[in-house]
Design an enzyme around this catalytic site. Sequence first.
Site, PDB file in Angstrom:
ATOM      1  N   GLY A 241     -12.677  -4.498   7.679  1.00  0.00           N
ATOM      2  CA  GLY A 241     -11.902  -5.395   6.871  1.00  0.00           C
ATOM      3  C   GLY A 241     -12.320  -5.923   5.546  1.00  0.00           C
ATOM      4  N   PRO A 278     -16.361  -1.059   9.951  1.00  0.00           N
ATOM      5  CA  PRO A 278     -16.114  -0.981   8.408  1.00  0.00           C
ATOM      6  C   PRO A 278     -15.557   0.352   8.155  1.00  0.00           C
ATOM      7  CG  PRO A 278     -18.484  -0.681   8.323  1.00  0.00           C
ATOM      8  CD  PRO A 278     -18.145  -1.044   9.947  1.00  0.00           C
ATOM      9  N   GLY A 279     -14.397   0.525   7.330  1.00  0.00           N
ATOM     10  CA  GLY A 279     -13.929   1.944   6.924  1.00  0.00           C
ATOM     11  C   GLY A 279     -13.972   1.737   5.530  1.00  0.00           C
ATOM     12  N   ARG A 316      -1.100   5.098  -1.015  1.00  0.00           N
ATOM     13  CA  ARG A 316      -1.241   3.605  -1.009  1.00  0.00           C
ATOM     14  C   ARG A 316      -0.383   2.869  -2.393  1.00  0.00           C
ATOM     15  NH1 ARG A 316      -5.482   1.281  -1.686  1.00  0.00           N
ATOM     16  NH2 ARG A 316      -5.351  -0.228  -0.371  1.00  0.00           N
ATOM     17  N   TYR A 320       1.937   0.357  -0.243  1.00  0.00           N
ATOM     18  CA  TYR A 320       1.718  -1.157  -0.205  1.00  0.00           C
ATOM     19  C   TYR A 320       1.471  -1.658  -1.495  1.00  0.00           C
ATOM     20  CZ  TYR A 320      -1.106   0.941   3.688  1.00  0.00           C
ATOM     21  OH  TYR A 320      -1.330   1.712   4.677  1.00  0.00           O
ATOM     22  N   CYS A 348      10.150  14.394  -5.786  1.00  0.00           N
ATOM     23  CA  CYS A 348      11.480  13.965  -6.034  1.00  0.00           C
ATOM     24  C   CYS A 348      11.851  12.493  -5.404  1.00  0.00           C
ATOM     25  CB  CYS A 348      12.379  15.047  -5.415  1.00  0.00           C
ATOM     26  SG  CYS A 348      12.372  16.436  -6.623  1.00  0.00           S
ATOM     27  N   TYR A 377      -8.321   6.082   3.145  1.00  0.00           N
ATOM     28  CA  TYR A 377      -6.862   5.678   3.428  1.00  0.00           C
ATOM     29  C   TYR A 377      -6.067   6.571   2.173  1.00  0.00           C
ATOM     30  CZ  TYR A 377      -8.460   2.269   6.300  1.00  0.00           C
ATOM     31  OH  TYR A 377      -9.304   1.505   7.188  1.00  0.00           O
TER      32      TYR A 377
END
Length: 421
Positions: A241, A278-279, A316, A320, A348, A377
């Site tokens: 995170g 962790p990512g 992303r 988001y 489109c 991501y």
Amino acid sequence: HCFSKSEEDGFLYCEGVKVEEIMEAVEKRPFYLYSKPQITRNVEAYKEALEGLNSIIGYAIKANNNLKILEHLQKLGCGAVLVSGNELKLALRAGFDPTRCVFNGNGKSLEDLVVAAQEGVFVNIDSEFDLENIVAAARIAGKKVNVLLRINPDVDPQVHPYVATGNKNSKFGIRNEKLQWFLDAVKAHPKELKLVGAHCHLGSTITKVDIFRDAAVLMVNYIDEIRSQGFEIDYLNIGGGLGIDYYHTGAVLPTPRDLIDTVRELVLSRNLNLIIEPGRSLIANTCCFVNHVTGVKTNGTKNFIVIDGSMAELIRPSLYGAYQHIELVSPSPPDAEISTFDVVGPVCESADFLGKDRELPTPPKGAGLVVHDAGAYCMSMASTYNLKMRPPEYWVEDDGTVSKIRHGETFEDHLRFFEGL
Ligand code: LLP
């Protein structure tokens, strides 16, 4: 930083290699470009932060599942965090030690749990039905499963609601009022389950380490309670995170060391092994998404830079409202007029933007334009919407060599899904 503009010639470089030269050398289509040394540096930062603790760095494969990158992370000593059977299979293929892997998720299938049980990975219990399935999988595999309870600590991570996971109304984990039920259920299955720890994951893009500290305090209290009932548990998994500096404003954000230091004393005081997941903070800043400018246009009060990449390759911003820094790979002439542009793709629909209201010089057709911090991501969430095939990936190696680490998908790949029907 691995991607920076040279003070001498104004061009963008990755580890000393000119991005424009890479663009000339590879297929003319959007691509992801990584710095292998930056991946190493990011892992080293976590390793140094964790010195003196028994720990597992469980890299969250969902952030980026490129096999070459996984192999590299594995060689650097990472474990892996998985959310599907296919991620588990890929982790094994990449050589990860299964006993340093954690299988997470609120909807794990029985089939996938059987593989996890066979391989000896840690499994997080997420719900009543999940516990039933883990018991069933243990019986089928003939193996006792090391389980952690995924506790939903109800801590607000102060992030976009789509990436908050540890607040009380989220679909993940179990709430404290049910803790006793789960402890009794684990006790009732001594042949199938061995409770080894407690897990939580608060959310993603977190930029205040106090939030991790608050959660760790709660988690350690739960661990005390669980131990007082005779369970010998010694793993605390605080999830992933940690956020990164997407805005490139030079703001000082918490580092892996800041994160680990806020929980270190708690972990040592209870003699726990620490698992982290962790990512983003391992992989996001190692990559740029590289595009070519197709053209520039104006409608009403808006200026647009139209590029060949889109929301299909990098979703992303549209999903988001995420900010990722954008710049041109070549220097802007001293007299260049700077305008405000939306950077958009050819897909489109009007959700197809990579950046809004960006101050940029007007680029010529064919100019290179990068979206920064695209390692996490981005490729792993890419689709083939509008039949924009998933892009190739390259990395710059330690000696400056540029290698392809994933083929770009082609139209022929798409046709293969219909063969023999
Ligand atoms: N562990 C668990 C249980 C998770 O759910 C996640 C991410 C991680 C670890 C890794 O978190 P990280 O260190 O990467 O923040 N697609 C979104 C992010 C979703 C993250 C979901 N969980 C985005 O593009 O921002």
